[in-house]
Design a protein around this motif. Structure first.
Motif, PDB file in Angstrom:
ATOM      1  N   UNK A 200      64.085  26.113  51.195  1.00 50.89           N
ATOM      2  CA  UNK A 200      64.796  24.846  50.964  1.00 50.89           C
ATOM      3  C   UNK A 200      63.911  23.637  51.200  1.00 50.89           C
ATOM      4  N   UNK A 201      62.833  23.833  51.938  1.00 52.43           N
ATOM      5  CA  UNK A 201      62.101  22.678  52.467  1.00 52.43           C
ATOM      6  C   UNK A 201      60.697  22.547  51.904  1.00 52.43           C
ATOM      7  N   UNK A 202      60.471  23.106  50.711  1.00 56.55           N
ATOM      8  CA  UNK A 202      59.207  22.848  50.025  1.00 56.55           C
ATOM      9  C   UNK A 202      59.150  21.372  49.652  1.00 56.55           C
ATOM     10  N   UNK A 203      57.939  20.853  49.503  1.00 56.83           N
ATOM     11  CA  UNK A 203      57.779  19.393  49.482  1.00 56.83           C
ATOM     12  C   UNK A 203      57.458  18.829  48.099  1.00 56.83           C
ATOM     13  N   UNK A 204      58.177  19.313  47.069  1.00 57.68           N
ATOM     14  CA  UNK A 204      57.990  18.698  45.755  1.00 57.68           C
ATOM     15  C   UNK A 204      58.385  17.220  45.814  1.00 57.68           C
ATOM     16  N   UNK A 205      57.564  16.394  45.202  1.00 57.89           N
ATOM     17  CA  UNK A 205      57.899  14.971  45.107  1.00 57.89           C
ATOM     18  C   UNK A 205      58.867  14.787  43.941  1.00 57.89           C
ATOM     19  N   UNK A 206      59.981  14.111  44.194  1.00 63.49           N
ATOM     20  CA  UNK A 206      60.996  13.860  43.172  1.00 63.49           C
ATOM     21  C   UNK A 206      61.096  12.367  42.929  1.00 63.49           C
ATOM     22  N   UNK A 207      60.928  11.982  41.682  1.00 62.06           N
ATOM     23  CA  UNK A 207      60.856  10.557  41.369  1.00 62.06           C
ATOM     24  C   UNK A 207      62.166   9.989  40.815  1.00 62.06           C
ATOM     25  N   UNK A 208      63.259  10.699  41.012  1.00 58.92           N
ATOM     26  CA  UNK A 208      64.557  10.146  40.655  1.00 58.92           C
ATOM     27  C   UNK A 208      64.836   8.915  41.523  1.00 58.92           C
ATOM     28  N   UNK A 229      58.941  12.300  49.975  1.00 58.94           N
ATOM     29  CA  UNK A 229      59.575  13.204  49.013  1.00 58.94           C
ATOM     30  C   UNK A 229      60.219  12.442  47.861  1.00 58.94           C
ATOM     31  N   UNK A 230      60.816  11.299  48.203  1.00 63.43           N
ATOM     32  CA  UNK A 230      61.511  10.468  47.217  1.00 63.43           C
ATOM     33  C   UNK A 230      60.872   9.076  47.187  1.00 63.43           C
ATOM     34  N   UNK A 231      59.751   8.917  46.483  1.00 63.26           N
ATOM     35  CA  UNK A 231      59.053   7.626  46.517  1.00 63.26           C
ATOM     36  C   UNK A 231      59.870   6.475  45.935  1.00 63.26           C
ATOM     37  N   UNK A 232      60.843   6.779  45.085  1.00 64.63           N
ATOM     38  CA  UNK A 232      61.687   5.727  44.509  1.00 64.63           C
ATOM     39  C   UNK A 232      63.018   5.653  45.255  1.00 64.63           C
ATOM     40  N   UNK A 233      62.936   5.598  46.572  1.00 65.66           N
ATOM     41  CA  UNK A 233      64.146   5.620  47.387  1.00 65.66           C
ATOM     42  C   UNK A 233      64.340   4.322  48.158  1.00 65.66           C
TER      43      UNK A 233
END
Length: 266
Positions: A200-208, A229-233
């Motif tokens: 559950x805790x792999x560190x894919x970067x999500x740009x949503x 993890x969420x640079x557009x947060x």
């Protein structure tokens, strides 16, 4: 009478099927843009009772009961997992014939919507984590023994009663306690353990686009990691609230969510 008929037509219960069991959901409103609200550990779709009336006028709002919770069934041979929960959301989205959606997840619902975004990224317009874990830093799953038997139910109640902030009314607290003690011991243990699985805790970067909403002083709020993890947060705290921020201060919560949704490209 006509108003009641319109309400009935715009608030419809549905049941998608995965792995031979049904996943309960309710569709509110008829807007072209869809929000899916995902509840937390041992909760159900009523967690969002203060959000549905506020958003169904402008959006199609879907609430659901995750497998093993509320009115949904559970698999006979498969353990509850973030992957199963994500697949349940996708089955509900397909059943509702929705396009891209914004997913709002509370508590355990945060790793659930994150798993959904991993598995079905093309259907995600935005994510709203609400006081849920972004990572567990390798911590082991809690010992299930304290949740077993009659004493286990009392232990669960004690844990739940410690979740509220000073804005929580006695009536709201009793509503939440009743809701969270309804699922079976098996659901409580499996769902808790499922959150701690390393995958559950792999560190894919999500740009949503992401709006993370927390009560003040939340232990789950790791802003540095969230930004990684969420640079557009955007991360917001709502003062004076506890874990159920969306029920304790719904006006403030709904305003934050509405402002975010207005900027999302569905």
């Amino acid at each position: 009478m006509r108003a009641l008929l319109i309400l009935a037509l715009t608030s419809l219960a549905s049941a998608a099927t995965i792995d031979g069991f049904q996943v309960h959901s309710t569709v509110h409103g008829t807007g072209p843009k869809t929000i899916i609200f995902v509840h937390g550990w041992t909760c159900d779709e009523t967690s969002w009772d203060q959000q549905v009336p506020a958003f169904e006028k402008d959006y199609r709002v879907i609430t659901l009961d995750l497998p093993g919770h509320g009115k949904s069934g559970a698999p006979k041979s498969e353990a509850l997992s973030m992957t199963l929960f994500a697949r349940a959301i996708e089955a509900v989205r397909v059943e509702a014939k929705a396009g891209n959606v914004v997913l709002v997840g509370h508590s355990m619902g945060v790793p659930v919507i994150r798993q959904y975004a991993r598995m079905f990224p093309t259907h995600v317009a935005g994510l709203v984590p609400v006081d849920g874990p972004i990572h567990f830093s390798g911590n082991p799953a809690p010992d299930p023994e304290p949740m077993k038997g009659a004493q286990g139910l009392k232990n669960r109640e004690g844990m739940i009663r410690g979740m509220f902030g000073k804005s929580a009314t006695p009536a709201m607290q009793e509503q939440v306690v009743k809701m969270m003690l309804a699922p079976s011991e098996s659901t409580a243990i499996q769902a808790m353990a499922s959150m701690y699985v390393a995958s559950n805790w792999t560190e894919e970067v999500m740009r949503f686009p992401v709006l993370a909403i927390y009560p003040d002083h939340s232990q789950a709020n790791d802003s540095k990691y969230t930004k990684k993890i969420f640079p557009n947060s955007k991360i917001v705290e709502v003062p004076g609230t506890g874990h159920f921020v969306m029920l304790e201060k719904p006006t403030e919560f709904n305003k934050l969510l509405a402002d975010f949704l207005a900027k999302v490209k569905f």
